[in-house]
Design a protein around this motif. Structure first.
Motif, PDB file in Angstrom:
ATOM      1  N   ARG A 266     -34.930  30.143 -20.824  1.00 49.36           N
ATOM      2  CA  ARG A 266     -33.709  30.950 -20.699  1.00 49.36           C
ATOM      3  C   ARG A 266     -32.687  30.394 -21.684  1.00 49.36           C
ATOM      4  O   ARG A 266     -32.828  29.261 -22.166  1.00 49.36           O
TER       5      ARG A 266
ATOM      6  N   HIS B 156     -43.534  33.952  -9.519  1.00 50.49           N
ATOM      7  CA  HIS B 156     -43.035  35.140 -10.226  1.00 50.49           C
ATOM      8  C   HIS B 156     -43.829  35.408 -11.508  1.00 50.49           C
ATOM      9  O   HIS B 156     -43.270  35.692 -12.562  1.00 50.49           O
TER      10      HIS B 156
ATOM     11  N   ILE C 161     -39.377  22.005  -6.834  1.00 49.59           N
ATOM     12  CA  ILE C 161     -40.564  22.864  -6.902  1.00 49.59           C
ATOM     13  C   ILE C 161     -40.592  23.861  -5.745  1.00 49.59           C
ATOM     14  O   ILE C 161     -39.880  23.699  -4.771  1.00 49.59           O
TER      15      ILE C 161
ATOM     16  N   GLY D 178     -46.003  24.457  -3.982  1.00 50.23           N
ATOM     17  CA  GLY D 178     -46.134  23.159  -4.664  1.00 50.23           C
ATOM     18  C   GLY D 178     -45.751  22.012  -3.749  1.00 50.23           C
ATOM     19  O   GLY D 178     -46.396  20.960  -3.747  1.00 50.23           O
TER      20      GLY D 178
END
Ligand code: 5GP
Length: 209
Positions: A46, A79, A104, A108
């Motif tokens: 990002r 996702h 996490i 996880g």
């Protein structure tokens, strides 16, 4: 040193948008000897994210090679992207006596807990679902269908809160940070973290006086 040589492991999970990453980063800059473990991901960076600091960004082929070589302590698809914790990075830090925080997801967290049984698990709640929705929209980094999938996923993750040791609501950031810090401090004071030699040397051996 009063603490035994091996570091403690903290697992922090939260629905995306609950502010967990900011909390974890702030905590690491505030508390000495606590480091965030940098995960591998196939997600695209990002804006503002730095390779090697926020994540190590790899492509799917490289991620698959790492799976095949058994390099992950855990990995999951979140996702639609792969995320994984490097076993080597994690173990090296713990062996050096560094306390490690893993940011996490729930899948996880469960896998890590199977291997690192004494990990402390913390779940961060958003102030409310309305606020979570707004935060995800305001981020403007994800398309609508991703926001929708993140919200559905958030509810699934929140259902798992009972599985964690601590629950913190990230309503007022400074308060949540203080509570997270309290969990780390409490863990450091646990009797199984105290080095018996330190007690022996400082409190049990009688001096000449
Ligand atoms: P984001 O893409 O928003 O940075 O992260 C999406 C989700 O993936 C978050 O819930 C985050 O905690 C999780 N995540 C980040 N790194 C790992 C990892 O190494 N393993 C797993 N299982 N989840 C991770």
């Amino acid at each position: 040193m009063r603490n035994s040589s091996k570091g403690s492991l903290f697992i922090v999970s939260a629905p995306s948008g609950a502010g967990k990453t900011t909390l974890c980063k702030e905590l690491c800059s505030k508390i000495p000897n606590l480091k965030h473990s940098v995960s591998y991901t196939t997600r695209k960076p990002r804006q503002g994210e730095v390779n090697g600091r926020d994540y190590t960004f790899v492509d799917e082929a490289e991620f698959q090679r790492m799976i095949d070589r058994g390099e992950f302590a855990e990995w999951a698809v979140v996702h639609g992207n792969f995320y994984g914790t490097s076993r080597k990075r994690l173990d090296e830090m713990l062996q050096r006596g560094i306390d490690v925080i893993l940011d996490i997801d729930v899948q996880g967290a469960k896998k890590i807990k199977e291997v690192y049984g004494d990990a402390v698990c913390i779940f961060i709640m958003p102030p409310s679902m309305d606020v979570l929705k707004e935060r995800l929209k305001n981020r403007k980094t994800d398309p609508d269908e991703v926001i929708k999938s993140r919200l559905d996923h958030a509810i699934e993750e929140i259902r798992e809160y009972k599985w964690y040791n601590y629950v913190i609501v990230n309503n007022v950031f400074e308060e949540a940070l203080r509570e997270l810090e309290a969990v780390v401090t409490a863990r450091r004071l646990c009797v199984d973290k105290i080095d018996p030699l330190w007690v022996e040397k400082n409190f049990l051996i009688q001096g000449d006086g």
